[in-house]
Every structure is written in structure tokens, then in C-alpha cells.
Design a protein around this motif. Sequence first.
Motif, PDB file in Angstrom:
ATOM      1  N   ASN A  91      39.963  54.191  20.759  1.00 45.17           N
ATOM      2  CA  ASN A  91      40.314  54.666  18.521  1.00 45.17           C
ATOM      3  C   ASN A  91      39.162  54.897  18.037  1.00 45.17           C
ATOM      4  N   PRO A  92      39.499  55.685  17.060  1.00 40.95           N
ATOM      5  CA  PRO A  92      38.003  55.878  16.795  1.00 40.95           C
ATOM      6  C   PRO A  92      37.220  55.243  15.590  1.00 40.95           C
ATOM      7  N   LEU A  93      35.691  54.760  15.756  1.00 41.35           N
ATOM      8  CA  LEU A  93      34.849  54.524  15.435  1.00 41.35           C
ATOM      9  C   LEU A  93      35.174  53.866  13.861  1.00 41.35           C
ATOM     10  N   ALA A  94      35.552  52.478  13.449  1.00 39.95           N
ATOM     11  CA  ALA A  94      36.020  51.355  12.598  1.00 39.95           C
ATOM     12  C   ALA A  94      34.790  51.020  12.045  1.00 39.95           C
ATOM     13  N   PHE A  95      34.201  51.018  10.952  1.00 35.57           N
ATOM     14  CA  PHE A  95      33.493  50.039  10.299  1.00 35.57           C
ATOM     15  C   PHE A  95      33.779  48.779   9.319  1.00 35.57           C
ATOM     16  N   THR A  96      33.706  47.945  10.501  1.00 30.66           N
ATOM     17  CA  THR A  96      34.117  45.632   9.785  1.00 30.66           C
ATOM     18  C   THR A  96      33.137  45.624   9.019  1.00 30.66           C
ATOM     19  N   PHE A  97      33.753  45.135   7.519  1.00 30.77           N
ATOM     20  CA  PHE A  97      33.102  44.528   7.108  1.00 30.77           C
ATOM     21  C   PHE A  97      32.586  42.976   7.152  1.00 30.77           C
ATOM     22  N   GLU A  98      33.927  42.422   8.013  1.00 33.19           N
ATOM     23  CA  GLU A  98      32.735  41.461   8.262  1.00 33.19           C
ATOM     24  C   GLU A  98      31.922  41.005   8.860  1.00 33.19           C
ATOM     25  N   HIS A  99      31.704  42.398   9.571  1.00 33.84           N
ATOM     26  CA  HIS A  99      29.950  42.321  10.189  1.00 33.84           C
ATOM     27  C   HIS A  99      28.890  42.804   9.147  1.00 33.84           C
ATOM     28  N   LEU A 100      29.377  43.151   8.095  1.00 33.66           N
ATOM     29  CA  LEU A 100      28.029  43.801   7.527  1.00 33.66           C
ATOM     30  C   LEU A 100      28.295  41.767   5.991  1.00 33.66           C
ATOM     31  N   HIS A 101      29.123  41.396   6.206  1.00 28.35           N
ATOM     32  CA  HIS A 101      28.813  39.873   5.238  1.00 28.35           C
ATOM     33  C   HIS A 101      28.483  39.278   5.819  1.00 28.35           C
ATOM     34  N   LEU A 102      28.759  39.068   7.342  1.00 29.05           N
ATOM     35  CA  LEU A 102      27.962  37.838   8.414  1.00 29.05           C
ATOM     36  C   LEU A 102      26.105  38.427   8.688  1.00 29.05           C
ATOM     37  N   SER A 103      25.888  38.985   8.284  1.00 26.46           N
ATOM     38  CA  SER A 103      24.429  40.167   8.474  1.00 26.46           C
ATOM     39  C   SER A 103      23.619  40.105   7.353  1.00 26.46           C
ATOM     40  N   MET A 104      24.550  40.021   6.285  1.00 24.83           N
ATOM     41  CA  MET A 104      24.100  40.075   4.970  1.00 24.83           C
ATOM     42  C   MET A 104      24.088  38.832   4.343  1.00 24.83           C
ATOM     43  N   LEU A 105      24.590  37.288   5.122  1.00 23.96           N
ATOM     44  CA  LEU A 105      24.143  36.001   5.113  1.00 23.96           C
ATOM     45  C   LEU A 105      23.314  35.492   5.609  1.00 23.96           C
ATOM     46  N   ILE A 106      22.734  36.117   6.720  1.00 28.68           N
ATOM     47  CA  ILE A 106      21.907  35.723   7.364  1.00 28.68           C
ATOM     48  C   ILE A 106      20.584  36.552   6.610  1.00 28.68           C
ATOM     49  N   THR A 107      20.597  37.335   6.491  1.00 32.44           N
ATOM     50  CA  THR A 107      18.897  37.894   6.871  1.00 32.44           C
ATOM     51  C   THR A 107      18.736  38.107   5.052  1.00 32.44           C
ATOM     52  N   PHE A 108      19.902  37.484   4.236  1.00 34.25           N
ATOM     53  CA  PHE A 108      19.628  37.364   2.673  1.00 34.25           C
ATOM     54  C   PHE A 108      18.959  35.432   3.198  1.00 34.25           C
ATOM     55  N   SER A 109      20.156  34.896   4.238  1.00 36.07           N
ATOM     56  CA  SER A 109      19.627  33.084   4.281  1.00 36.07           C
ATOM     57  C   SER A 109      18.072  32.900   4.441  1.00 36.07           C
ATOM     58  N   TYR A 110      17.662  33.882   5.693  1.00 38.13           N
ATOM     59  CA  TYR A 110      16.401  33.923   6.432  1.00 38.13           C
ATOM     60  C   TYR A 110      15.210  34.524   5.358  1.00 38.13           C
ATOM     61  N   VAL A 111      15.347  35.226   4.501  1.00 39.23           N
ATOM     62  CA  VAL A 111      14.663  36.168   3.826  1.00 39.23           C
ATOM     63  C   VAL A 111      14.050  34.516   2.902  1.00 39.23           C
ATOM     64  N   THR A 112      15.073  34.333   2.096  1.00 40.47           N
ATOM     65  CA  THR A 112      14.735  33.144   1.629  1.00 40.47           C
ATOM     66  C   THR A 112      14.088  31.597   1.902  1.00 40.47           C
ATOM     67  N   LEU A 113      14.876  31.368   2.977  1.00 40.93           N
ATOM     68  CA  LEU A 113      14.578  29.711   3.352  1.00 40.93           C
ATOM     69  C   LEU A 113      13.531  29.704   4.057  1.00 40.93           C
ATOM     70  N   ALA A 114      12.991  30.475   5.127  1.00 38.40           N
ATOM     71  CA  ALA A 114      11.954  30.963   5.803  1.00 38.40           C
ATOM     72  C   ALA A 114      10.484  31.073   4.523  1.00 38.40           C
ATOM     73  N   PRO A 115      10.264  32.174   4.121  1.00 37.14           N
ATOM     74  CA  PRO A 115       9.336  31.707   3.099  1.00 37.14           C
ATOM     75  C   PRO A 115       9.585  30.119   2.068  1.00 37.14           C
ATOM     76  N   LEU A 116      10.752  29.498   1.361  1.00 34.28           N
ATOM     77  CA  LEU A 116      10.610  28.357   1.270  1.00 34.28           C
ATOM     78  C   LEU A 116       9.596  27.216   1.750  1.00 34.28           C
ATOM     79  N   LEU A 117      10.197  27.461   3.276  1.00 33.78           N
ATOM     80  CA  LEU A 117       9.587  26.072   4.358  1.00 33.78           C
ATOM     81  C   LEU A 117       7.966  26.570   4.494  1.00 33.78           C
ATOM     82  N   LEU A 118       7.906  27.512   4.176  1.00 37.59           N
ATOM     83  CA  LEU A 118       6.359  27.774   4.427  1.00 37.59           C
ATOM     84  C   LEU A 118       5.905  27.312   3.636  1.00 37.59           C
ATOM     85  N   TRP A 119       6.139  27.836   2.470  1.00 38.59           N
ATOM     86  CA  TRP A 119       5.639  27.304   0.750  1.00 38.59           C
ATOM     87  C   TRP A 119       5.698  25.151   0.493  1.00 38.59           C
ATOM     88  N   SER A 120       6.902  25.523   1.206  1.00 37.66           N
ATOM     89  CA  SER A 120       6.873  23.762   0.405  1.00 37.66           C
ATOM     90  C   SER A 120       6.187  22.999   2.150  1.00 37.66           C
TER      91      SER A 120
END
Length: 175
Positions: A91-120
Motif C-alpha cells: 500500500n502507498p504511504l498514507a498520512f493519518t490525521f488521527e496521529h496528528l491530532h494525538l501528537s498535537m494534544l500530547i505536545t501542547f498539553s506537555y508544553v503548557t502543563l509542565a511549566p504550569l506545574l513548575l511555576w505553581s
Amino acid sequence: GTYIERHIQSNPDLYGPFWIALTLAFTVSICDNIVTYLNQWRGDEAAAAASFEANQHLPLCSTAVNGSTTASCRTEPAHFGSAAAVQLHHNPLAFTFEHLHLSMLITFSYVTLAPLLLWSFCQWRACGKLYSFLECLCAYGYSLAAFIPVAVASLLDIRELQFILFACAAFMSGS
């Protein structure tokens, strides 16, 4: 002085950290799709080779036993004794957008929650040097740039190297 005092404190911004986090999310998602495709391709190739090897001991269909052809037979003679004779359909290489949504959710949660916890935690402990939440968020967002080349290097199928690169990126990001 610290990185925050030298570069960020005079003018904290969220432009750079936003684009670094977005680039990291896209890179992780694209590399995950490529690794999934390569694993599927390797699995198809291994299955075809196993099928080819299992098919070698069967006689050709034209062999007659008691006036009739055998029930289980291979359809083509073995060529050169290797699995290269088996034609694979990929099968040809196909981009699945479900991976992108999950990756964005995890990355942006990590980018905001880790500094928030550290600052708190620093607010709760009344640390000597108190930085604003925006300064912490900016510094932490910029520190994630070390993970972008590590995400690309994850395409190499060497677990030890992946672990070492990830540990180095985590150390650089944390320091």
C-alpha cells in the motif's frame, strides 16, 4: 545569569515556543506514519518470505497422484531458491490525521502543563527567584527544540541509539 534573565525576561513571547511545539507535533506525527509504514512493509516481506519457504516442499500442480492432481500444490516452480521471486503488493504511504491530532494534544498539553506545574511549585515554595508563568512557558517551549532532531532520528531502527538520543534531548531540555 540564567537563560530566562539573559534572553527572555526583557521580552517574553509565545511565538517561538508555539512554532517549536507545532513543528515537534508535526515531526512526531510524520515520523510515526513512516515508521508504521516501514514496519508494515517489513511484516509483509517477512510473511511473503515465510509463505515462499513453506511452499517449497509442495509439488507442482501438474504432478498426478492416482490419476488426479494433488490437493495442495504450489502454482509456480521455485525461482533461484529465494524469497525475491515472490511479488509483494504494498500500500502507498498514507498520512493519518488521527496521529496528528494525538501528537498535537500530547505536545501542547506537555508544553503548557509542565511549566504550569513548575511555576505553581515555585509559587507554593516561595522560591527566591520567581519568574512569571509567561517566562516559564516561553523558556520551556524553546527548550523543546532539542526533541525535533530526535524525532527524525527515531526513524532509525536502533533502540539503543534512540534511547541515548532521547536521554540527551531530555537532559538538554531540562538543563
